[in-house]
Design an enzyme around this catalytic site. Structure first.
Site, PDB file in Angstrom:
ATOM      1  N   PRO A   1     -77.045 -31.999  37.614  1.00  0.00           N
ATOM      2  CA  PRO A   1     -76.771 -32.576  38.938  1.00  0.00           C
ATOM      3  C   PRO A   1     -75.641 -31.841  39.643  1.00  0.00           C
ATOM      4  O   PRO A   1     -74.609 -31.527  39.049  1.00  0.00           O
ATOM      5  CB  PRO A   1     -76.380 -34.024  38.607  1.00  0.00           C
ATOM      6  CG  PRO A   1     -77.020 -34.310  37.289  1.00  0.00           C
ATOM      7  CD  PRO A   1     -77.010 -33.007  36.543  1.00  0.00           C
ATOM      8  N   GLY A   2     -75.852 -31.539  40.916  1.00  0.00           N
ATOM      9  CA  GLY A   2     -74.825 -30.895  41.713  1.00  0.00           C
ATOM     10  C   GLY A   2     -74.849 -29.391  41.708  1.00  0.00           C
ATOM     11  O   GLY A   2     -73.979 -28.764  42.322  1.00  0.00           O
ATOM     12  N   THR A   3     -75.822 -28.775  41.036  1.00  0.00           N
ATOM     13  CA  THR A   3     -75.854 -27.315  40.967  1.00  0.00           C
ATOM     14  C   THR A   3     -76.547 -26.671  42.165  1.00  0.00           C
ATOM     15  O   THR A   3     -76.567 -25.448  42.270  1.00  0.00           O
ATOM     16  CB  THR A   3     -76.555 -26.857  39.680  1.00  0.00           C
ATOM     17  OG1 THR A   3     -77.814 -27.534  39.552  1.00  0.00           O
ATOM     18  CG2 THR A   3     -75.693 -27.170  38.467  1.00  0.00           C
ATOM     19  N   GLY A   4     -77.134 -27.467  43.055  1.00  0.00           N
ATOM     20  CA  GLY A   4     -77.672 -26.911  44.294  1.00  0.00           C
ATOM     21  C   GLY A   4     -79.174 -26.804  44.350  1.00  0.00           C
ATOM     22  O   GLY A   4     -79.689 -25.959  45.097  1.00  0.00           O
TER      23      GLY A   4
ATOM     24  N   HIS B   1     -49.156 -32.821  22.088  1.00  0.00           N
ATOM     25  CA  HIS B   1     -50.360 -32.040  22.402  1.00  0.00           C
ATOM     26  C   HIS B   1     -49.989 -30.651  22.911  1.00  0.00           C
ATOM     27  O   HIS B   1     -50.542 -29.634  22.465  1.00  0.00           O
ATOM     28  CB  HIS B   1     -51.185 -32.758  23.473  1.00  0.00           C
ATOM     29  CG  HIS B   1     -51.898 -33.977  22.994  1.00  0.00           C
ATOM     30  ND1 HIS B   1     -52.687 -33.991  21.879  1.00  0.00           N
ATOM     31  CD2 HIS B   1     -51.950 -35.242  23.508  1.00  0.00           C
ATOM     32  CE1 HIS B   1     -53.201 -35.206  21.709  1.00  0.00           C
ATOM     33  NE2 HIS B   1     -52.771 -35.983  22.684  1.00  0.00           N
TER      34      HIS B   1
ATOM     35  N   HIS C   1     -45.928 -38.237  23.245  1.00  0.00           N
ATOM     36  CA  HIS C   1     -47.356 -38.072  22.930  1.00  0.00           C
ATOM     37  C   HIS C   1     -47.902 -36.805  23.601  1.00  0.00           C
ATOM     38  O   HIS C   1     -48.529 -35.959  22.942  1.00  0.00           O
ATOM     39  CB  HIS C   1     -48.128 -39.302  23.401  1.00  0.00           C
ATOM     40  CG  HIS C   1     -49.592 -39.269  23.096  1.00  0.00           C
ATOM     41  ND1 HIS C   1     -50.146 -39.954  22.051  1.00  0.00           N
ATOM     42  CD2 HIS C   1     -50.625 -38.626  23.705  1.00  0.00           C
ATOM     43  CE1 HIS C   1     -51.456 -39.728  22.021  1.00  0.00           C
ATOM     44  NE2 HIS C   1     -51.773 -38.934  23.030  1.00  0.00           N
ATOM     45  N   GLU C   2     -47.675 -36.672  24.901  1.00  0.00           N
ATOM     46  CA  GLU C   2     -48.181 -35.498  25.617  1.00  0.00           C
ATOM     47  C   GLU C   2     -47.450 -34.229  25.189  1.00  0.00           C
ATOM     48  O   GLU C   2     -48.042 -33.147  25.141  1.00  0.00           O
ATOM     49  CB  GLU C   2     -48.054 -35.705  27.126  1.00  0.00           C
ATOM     50  CG  GLU C   2     -48.783 -36.927  27.665  1.00  0.00           C
ATOM     51  CD  GLU C   2     -50.264 -36.935  27.334  1.00  0.00           C
ATOM     52  OE1 GLU C   2     -50.844 -35.835  27.174  1.00  0.00           O
ATOM     53  OE2 GLU C   2     -50.850 -38.028  27.212  1.00  0.00           O
TER      54      GLU C   2
ATOM     55  N   THR D   1     -81.508 -29.037  45.554  1.00  0.00           N
ATOM     56  CA  THR D   1     -81.997 -29.469  46.866  1.00  0.00           C
ATOM     57  C   THR D   1     -81.493 -28.547  47.963  1.00  0.00           C
ATOM     58  O   THR D   1     -82.225 -28.240  48.918  1.00  0.00           O
ATOM     59  CB  THR D   1     -81.553 -30.916  47.131  1.00  0.00           C
ATOM     60  OG1 THR D   1     -81.986 -31.754  46.050  1.00  0.00           O
ATOM     61  CG2 THR D   1     -82.151 -31.435  48.425  1.00  0.00           C
TER      62      THR D   1
ATOM     63  N   GLY E   1     -81.817 -27.794  36.723  1.00  0.00           N
ATOM     64  CA  GLY E   1     -80.367 -27.633  36.651  1.00  0.00           C
ATOM     65  C   GLY E   1     -79.673 -28.969  36.582  1.00  0.00           C
ATOM     66  O   GLY E   1     -80.261 -30.032  36.863  1.00  0.00           O
TER      67      GLY E   1
END
Length: 664
Positions: free
Chosen positions: A210-213, A434, A430-431, A215, A208
């Site tokens: 990184p950070g998906t659990g 968008h 600019h924003e 460990t 998975g």
């Protein structure tokens, strides 16, 4: 345990001190006033009637003078040969032997025990130093932080009777939990599987992002199984000395077999499990020896041990095929980024026990955080708690969660950054360009928030929130995404007749989208449904370091022309939208200049009039319930990236003018 170790060490130190004292007395016979004289001196002193007693002990004479001699010596020693008759020698020299007026000569009895003791006393220094060296070596091998513990495994064993993480603490990965619950059931109730002739997998690979659990899930298995659990990192096997990695693997599995049934967890196994022979040297290096030993231990001749190996990695593509075959890692458990239901469950787990205000709605937060992993959501809750503590609040409110989302995505606000009024105006237009393009297009994600507040390296950002988690992309969605990326540049050109560096990231993203549509997804009518180029991933030189061209120069020119046409068409569509709705663009930019942030009902009031509000594709704006205080919604990150594409959903974060090439 600590007191016993202290007593044992104190006893060892006491023995060392006693040994030093004994050696001191043995090696320095003159200690206490003793020295050694020749036999001639002894006979001369006997003739002069200066000796009171002579003690004969084998080849050693201990002489006691009648008066204290030079240097305050009350006795001294002398040496004789093996067959020397002391009494006869004294008589021949004219010395009277025996009391009361002669020299008293006595003999010390020599038993076998005293001879053995004398022999041991002679070898005592050698025995002492040998024992000291042996003790130091045993201490070094038995401790993990000593210098000589090369071959010892660095694995730590978690006691199975200590409460820890359980499956109740893991959320958002229900399928992976079901796979590992089967392993736990086998360790608890093996007869249920053995009666059917079933064999539990020897190894399970957790894959998975990184950070998906990964460990965390392994820790939950350790807490649920009720058996010894050994955990080690893949990088802890390899050392600067040759052969240490393989020795540590042997030691780890020896410990595991002695404590079976048990579980061995190897985190980041790609550190030692990479494809063999793929390095620049292509030889049999230290890492390959470690991998070979792992292969033998997992599926060698000894196959009766009740041992299960768990491993975790986020790079399964570089692992050696022999490691992934059935019999070693039989099962691969994939942990994806959580969907909206999984994110809600993860937020509930991390928010448990924290004082949340009644207005906090975790389902709303889950919808606003697509693409967040379990670690990101844990960090989100913690950041919100820190913000509430900083404000001296007793509970965590929704405004803290919204601010935490923005801090994770874009960084903290740069309140000290001073920009000129013209730059602020250009950033606002600019924003607004968008946002207006996304509001108009039917296949674009709905506008969630517009801000010209500087965060991190960004001068402003426009956040688009998908209505649901997306797993497939359509051509119309890509085309509308291109139009939105061009919206900021078109607004600058339309209002100021000028372009800035703030659109650099937009142009880069637009070019990447167009190239992916043509070269990877076959969405070009001129070139047809085929792919162009093969991406190569060299294991030790980096990912996608080069691309193999499977097309000629003529096709390359056609690809360039198609990219130019796609971007040009998107630019013209954005220009048409902004020219048609220029009053709305101006009103939106003026609101941003005054308030800096626009979202929620205010966004609906600014953009949702009769001119544009009834157009097809205009998303519905959620209304905030009156019983809850108003808060500022946070921008959403990119949706879950899938193997089919690595493109983001929309122009969610766009740097404003003055940000240069900052990546938004």
């Amino acid at each position: 345990m600590g007191s016993n170790r202290w007593l044992r060490n104190s006893f060892v130190y006491l023995l060392v001190i006693i040994g030093i004292i004994v050696i001191f007395y043995t090696l320095l016979p003159s200690f206490g006033g003793r020295n050694e004289e020749s036999l001639t001196t002894v006979i001369a002193m006997a003739k002069s009637n200066e000796i009171r007693e002579i003690l004969v002990d084998g080849k050693k004479l201990t002489v006691y003078p009648k008066a204290t001699g030079r240097g305050g010596v009350d006795r001294f020693i002398s040496r004789i040969g093996n067959d020397t008759d002391v009494i006869g020698l004294l008589v021949e020299s004219g010395v009277q032997v025996g009391p009361p007026s002669g020299v008293e000569v006595s003999f010390k009895g020599s038993s076998g025990l005293s001879s053995l003791f004398g022999l041991l006393l002679n070898f005592l220094p050698l025995i002492f130093f040998g024992g000291l060296i042996l003790f130091m070596m045993r201490q070094a091998q038995g401790s993990n932080n000593q210098t000589l513990s090369f071959g010892r495994s660095r694995a730590r064993m978690m006691p199975f009777n200590r409460p820890g993480v359980t499956f109740a603490d893991v959320a958002g990965v229900d399928e992976a939990k079901n796979e590992l619950e089967e392993v736990v059931d086998f360790l608890k109730y093996p007869e249920r599987f053995l009666s059917l002739g079933a064999r539990i997998p020897k190894g399970i690979l957790l894959v998975g992002q990184p950070g998906t659990g990964k460990t965390l899930l392994a820790r939950a298995v350790a807490g649920e199984a009720g058996v010894p659990f050994f955990h080690i990192s893949g990088s802890e096997f390899v050392e600067m000395f040759v052969g240490v990695g393989a020795a540590r693997v042997r030691d780890l599995f020896d410990q595991a077999k002695r404590n079976s049934p048990c579980i061995v967890f190897v985190d980041e196994i790609d550190a030692v499990g990479r494809h063999r022979g793929a390095g620049l040297g292509g030889g049999h290096d230290e890492r390959e020896q470690t991998l070979n030993q792992i292969l033998v231990e997992m599926d060698g001749f000894e196959t009766t041990t009740n041992l299960i190996v768990l491993a975790a990695t986020n790079r399964p593509d570089i692992l050696d095929p022999a490691l992934l075959r059935p019999g070693r890692f039989d099962r691969r458990v994939t942990l994806d980024l959580p969907d909206v239901v999984g994110r809600t469950a993860i937020l509930k787990v991390h928010a448990a026990g924290k004082p949340l205000a009644p207005e906090v709605r975790l389902k709303v937060l889950a919808k606003e955080t697509p693409g967040f992993s379990g670690a990101d959501l844990s960090n989100l809750v913690n950041e919100a708690a820190l913000l509430a503590a900083r404000a001296n609040k007793k509970s965590i409110f929704m405004v803290e969660f919204e601010e935490a989302v923005e801090r994770i995505i874009a960084g903290p606000e740069r309140k000290s950054r001073v920009i000129s009024p013209r730059e602020k105006e250009m950033t606002a237009y600019h924003e607004a360009g968008h946002a207006l393009a996304a509001w108009t297009l039917p296949h674009a994600d709905r506008v969630h928030k517009i801000s010209i507040v500087a965060r991190g390296v960004m001068g402003g950002h426009t956040s688009l929130l998908p209505d649901e988690d997306r797993y497939l992309w359509t051509k119309n969605q890509f085309l509308d995404m291109l139009v939105v990326t061009m919206g900021g540049r078109v607004a600058e050109q339309l209002i100021f007749d000028e372009v800035t560096t703030g659109a650099s990231n937009d142009l880069e993203r637009g070019t990447k989208i167009a190239l992916s549509m043509i070269k990877r997804y076959g969405m070009s009518e001129a070139l047809g449904p085929r792919t162009f180029g093969k991406r190569e991933e060299l294991v030790f030189l980096g990912r996608e370091i080069s691309e193999e061209r499977d097309y000629g120069d003529k096709v390359a020119e056609e690809i360039d022309e198609e990219v130019k046409q796609l971007i040009g068409m998107s630019y013209r569509r954005a220009e048409e939208i902004l020219v048609t709705h220029k009053p709305k663009l101006v009103r939106l930019a003026e609101y941003l200049i005054e308030h800096e942030t626009l979202s929620g009902d205010n966004l609906a009031r600014v953009l949702g009039d009769d001119e544009l509000g009834d157009e097809p594709g205009t998303p519905a704006i959620p209304v905030i319930p009156p019983e809850t205080p108003p808060y500022t919604p946070a921008p959403a990150p990119s949706p879950v990236p899938r193997p089919a594409t690595s493109l983001p959903s929309q122009i969610e974060v766009s740097p404003g003018p003055g940000s240069g090439d900052a990546d938004g």
